[in-house]
Design a protein around this motif. Structure first.
Motif, PDB file in Angstrom:
ATOM      1  N   GLY A  49      46.819  28.276 -66.135  1.00  0.00           N
ATOM      2  CA  GLY A  49      46.668  29.117 -64.866  1.00  0.00           C
ATOM      3  C   GLY A  49      45.811  30.417 -65.097  1.00  0.00           C
ATOM      4  N   PRO A  50      46.670  31.065 -66.011  1.00  0.00           N
ATOM      5  CA  PRO A  50      45.777  32.414 -66.176  1.00  0.00           C
ATOM      6  C   PRO A  50      44.563  32.285 -66.918  1.00  0.00           C
ATOM      7  CG  PRO A  50      48.051  32.526 -67.006  1.00  0.00           C
ATOM      8  CD  PRO A  50      47.945  31.034 -66.498  1.00  0.00           C
ATOM      9  N   LEU A  51      44.321  31.188 -67.720  1.00  0.00           N
ATOM     10  CA  LEU A  51      42.952  30.923 -68.413  1.00  0.00           C
ATOM     11  C   LEU A  51      41.938  30.650 -67.290  1.00  0.00           C
ATOM     12  CD1 LEU A  51      41.262  30.722 -70.914  1.00  0.00           C
ATOM     13  CD2 LEU A  51      41.833  28.177 -70.899  1.00  0.00           C
ATOM     14  N   VAL A  52      42.391  29.809 -66.261  1.00  0.00           N
ATOM     15  CA  VAL A  52      41.425  29.781 -65.038  1.00  0.00           C
ATOM     16  C   VAL A  52      41.233  31.062 -64.139  1.00  0.00           C
ATOM     17  CG1 VAL A  52      41.371  28.247 -62.733  1.00  0.00           C
ATOM     18  CG2 VAL A  52      42.049  27.171 -64.763  1.00  0.00           C
ATOM     19  N   GLU A  53      42.155  31.836 -64.170  1.00  0.00           N
ATOM     20  CA  GLU A  53      41.722  32.978 -63.274  1.00  0.00           C
ATOM     21  C   GLU A  53      40.734  34.085 -64.016  1.00  0.00           C
ATOM     22  OE1 GLU A  53      45.340  34.923 -62.264  1.00  0.00           O
ATOM     23  OE2 GLU A  53      46.157  33.243 -61.209  1.00  0.00           O
ATOM     24  N   TRP A  54      41.062  33.944 -65.513  1.00  0.00           N
ATOM     25  CA  TRP A  54      40.091  34.625 -66.446  1.00  0.00           C
ATOM     26  C   TRP A  54      38.724  34.078 -66.411  1.00  0.00           C
ATOM     27  CZ3 TRP A  54      37.962  34.238 -71.237  1.00  0.00           C
ATOM     28  CH2 TRP A  54      37.545  35.485 -71.854  1.00  0.00           C
ATOM     29  N   ALA A  55      38.581  32.713 -66.700  1.00  0.00           N
ATOM     30  CA  ALA A  55      37.528  32.272 -67.117  1.00  0.00           C
ATOM     31  C   ALA A  55      36.573  31.543 -65.938  1.00  0.00           C
ATOM     32  CB  ALA A  55      37.582  31.112 -68.317  1.00  0.00           C
ATOM     33  N   GLY A  56      37.224  31.359 -64.745  1.00  0.00           N
ATOM     34  CA  GLY A  56      36.749  30.786 -63.792  1.00  0.00           C
ATOM     35  C   GLY A  56      36.527  29.302 -63.891  1.00  0.00           C
ATOM     36  N   ALA A  57      34.990  29.069 -63.696  1.00  0.00           N
ATOM     37  CA  ALA A  57      34.490  27.541 -63.569  1.00  0.00           C
ATOM     38  C   ALA A  57      34.411  27.164 -65.341  1.00  0.00           C
ATOM     39  CB  ALA A  57      33.228  27.665 -63.260  1.00  0.00           C
ATOM     40  N   GLY A  58      34.475  28.214 -66.201  1.00  0.00           N
ATOM     41  CA  GLY A  58      34.287  27.620 -67.727  1.00  0.00           C
ATOM     42  C   GLY A  58      35.580  26.884 -67.958  1.00  0.00           C
ATOM     43  N   ALA A  59      36.860  27.124 -67.199  1.00  0.00           N
ATOM     44  CA  ALA A  59      38.110  26.224 -67.394  1.00  0.00           C
ATOM     45  C   ALA A  59      38.334  25.420 -66.345  1.00  0.00           C
ATOM     46  CB  ALA A  59      39.113  27.685 -67.424  1.00  0.00           C
ATOM     47  N   SER A  60      37.769  25.681 -64.962  1.00  0.00           N
ATOM     48  CA  SER A  60      38.407  24.690 -63.954  1.00  0.00           C
ATOM     49  C   SER A  60      37.312  23.574 -63.843  1.00  0.00           C
ATOM     50  CB  SER A  60      38.324  25.424 -62.642  1.00  0.00           C
ATOM     51  OG  SER A  60      37.076  25.824 -62.337  1.00  0.00           O
ATOM     52  N   VAL A  61      36.134  23.624 -64.362  1.00  0.00           N
ATOM     53  CA  VAL A  61      35.188  22.489 -64.242  1.00  0.00           C
ATOM     54  C   VAL A  61      35.225  21.224 -65.221  1.00  0.00           C
ATOM     55  CG1 VAL A  61      32.640  21.867 -64.291  1.00  0.00           C
ATOM     56  CG2 VAL A  61      33.570  23.978 -63.006  1.00  0.00           C
ATOM     57  N   PRO A  62      35.473  21.630 -66.489  1.00  0.00           N
ATOM     58  CA  PRO A  62      35.767  20.562 -67.562  1.00  0.00           C
ATOM     59  C   PRO A  62      36.897  19.606 -67.246  1.00  0.00           C
ATOM     60  CG  PRO A  62      35.343  22.512 -68.731  1.00  0.00           C
ATOM     61  CD  PRO A  62      35.826  22.981 -67.280  1.00  0.00           C
ATOM     62  N   ILE A  63      37.051  18.631 -67.637  1.00  0.00           N
ATOM     63  CA  ILE A  63      38.097  17.521 -67.408  1.00  0.00           C
ATOM     64  C   ILE A  63      39.481  18.104 -67.664  1.00  0.00           C
ATOM     65  CG2 ILE A  63      38.116  16.460 -69.749  1.00  0.00           C
ATOM     66  CD1 ILE A  63      38.224  14.796 -66.381  1.00  0.00           C
ATOM     67  N   VAL A  64      39.676  19.120 -68.479  1.00  0.00           N
ATOM     68  CA  VAL A  64      41.102  19.921 -68.809  1.00  0.00           C
ATOM     69  C   VAL A  64      41.235  20.429 -67.294  1.00  0.00           C
ATOM     70  CG1 VAL A  64      42.499  21.504 -70.115  1.00  0.00           C
ATOM     71  CG2 VAL A  64      40.597  20.356 -71.086  1.00  0.00           C
TER      72      VAL A  64
END
Length: 118
Positions: A49-64
């Motif tokens: 969750g914090p990684l998605v907040e920090w990196a945005g689409a870089g963390a939410s778009v890949p299959i992870v």
């Protein structure tokens, strides 16, 4: 700076996938499932969750990110409606992406003619 963070995290995730393809005997399907499960597990431990907040689409778009979306939706639904939310929350959260995937796969199947690998 947002673009740089997204590129960095997305690139790291993709590089891990490429290393797994090149250096292991894992099939792409197993790597895909492993990434989804990793997203769920990292979300359960409160790391993704914090990684998605920090990196945005870089963390939410890949299959992870799909695993994150499923787990996050299930967690929120459990908090709202109880244990039944564990079964429905993830699918509700990911329904737009699932529907878009099915729709575009159908359109592509109409445009191109599938062939056997033989």
């Amino acid at each position: 700076m947002d673009y740089l963070k997204a590129f960095l995290i997305g690139g790291i995730i993709c590089a891990i996938g490429q290393i797994l393809i090149d250096k292991t005997k894992l099939t792409p399907a197993r790597i895909l499932v492993s990434f989804v499960v990793a997203g769920v597990v990292l979300t359960a431990f409160g790391v993704y969750g914090p990684l998605v907040e920090w990196a945005g689409a870089g963390a939410s778009v890949p299959i992870v990110g799909f695993g994150y979306l499923l787990a996050d939706g299930a967690i929120k639904a459990i908090q709202e409606i109880g244990l039944f939310g564990a079964l429905t929350g993830g699918v509700k959260a990911a329904s737009a992406g699932i529907a878009a995937s099915i729709f575009f796969a159908f359109i592509i199947a109409l445009i191109f003619k599938p062939k056997d690998k033989s």
